[in-house]
Design an enzyme around this catalytic site. Sequence first.
Site, PDB file in Angstrom:
ATOM      1  N   SER A 194      59.164  57.736 -19.590  1.00  0.00           N
ATOM      2  CA  SER A 194      60.046  56.847 -18.842  1.00  0.00           C
ATOM      3  C   SER A 194      60.512  57.527 -17.551  1.00  0.00           C
ATOM      4  CB  SER A 194      61.223  56.426 -19.727  1.00  0.00           C
ATOM      5  OG  SER A 194      61.928  55.348 -19.179  1.00  0.00           O
TER       6      SER A 194
ATOM      7  N   ASP B 153      57.599  51.398 -22.354  1.00  0.00           N
ATOM      8  CA  ASP B 153      58.301  52.680 -22.246  1.00  0.00           C
ATOM      9  C   ASP B 153      57.858  53.668 -23.329  1.00  0.00           C
ATOM     10  OD1 ASP B 153      60.460  54.682 -22.385  1.00  0.00           O
ATOM     11  OD2 ASP B 153      61.456  53.359 -20.954  1.00  0.00           O
TER      12      ASP B 153
END
Length: 341
Positions: free
Chosen positions: A46, A214
């Site tokens: 991320s 993510d």
Amino acid sequence: MPDQSTNPLRADLVLEGGGVKGLGLVGAVTALGEAGYSFPRIAGSSAGSVVAAFVAALQRAGEPVERLADVALELDYRRFRDRGPLGRFAGPLGPVVDIFSLIFENGLYEGDYLHRLVAGRLRDLGVETFGDLRLPPDPDGALPEDRRYRLVVVASDVSRQRLVRLPWDYARYGLDPDEQRVADAVRASASIPFFFEPVAMRWPAERGVATLVDGGVLSNFPIWLFDRGDGRPPRWPTFGVRLSARDREPPRTEPVKGPVSLALSVVETMMEALDARHVDDPCVQARSIFVDGAHVSAVDFGITEGQQRELFARGRTAATAFLERWDFPAYIERCRAGATS
């Protein structure tokens, strides 16, 4: 036993995800760079993948990693909330449009600004594909050919319930790792569920599509990623940078208002707690830098300039304190099973 006292200071890096709290990562990496460290390999999930990509590109270009701070502190984080055409003109119907965005596009925001930003900055440093981040041959290392890269981006393939490590795992999808764009991988890794639209990656081997989100969905802090499994002692350590306090004090609380707020809160809670169990391992803690970012939400893209600078300062302070107590030979003796290359 390895001794870095007579060798250049090197450490592989693993950077935790955390949205806008990634400024804490920037502060920590800056402090490590100022202390003389270089980073043969960097991994991130991320927000950690964004920082990791810039660090890898800066080093490839021969630039000091301290330049990272200039980039991060000049960003307009409000622009990360790039709604689609309908959302930009929703006005008072905004909450209703948000729900439709979640239903039909699987995310509130497009993520185009993030993708353009990363692609442009990397291009300026001479990096477009993972082939640009190939490591030279290392006869003393234990890396197979398909893992000789400066950067590893962690994402989650929710269509196959699989953690993907890019570029390492591109071959599983019938893709040439050297030809894949770094910015595409970073955009996928930063696709916070419900917040940013997921990334669809074509899978020519089976003419399918992999849905990537993510990396924090499956591992927000993959500190084990560079650990070698051949039993040999490491030549240098892996440092992890976490975006939470070591003692995990109760985080900042915000009221949950409506279905969209609930969805984002669920995701943020999940990502905070996912790696908590293995982080409690003393050998993981010994090589981890803990940056307390509890006062800021990962998805607060309205973060103030003062909050940005505070996160950066906390990262620098945490890394400086970590280096004061870091003892590589003692770590090897106590935690040999966690050896890295």
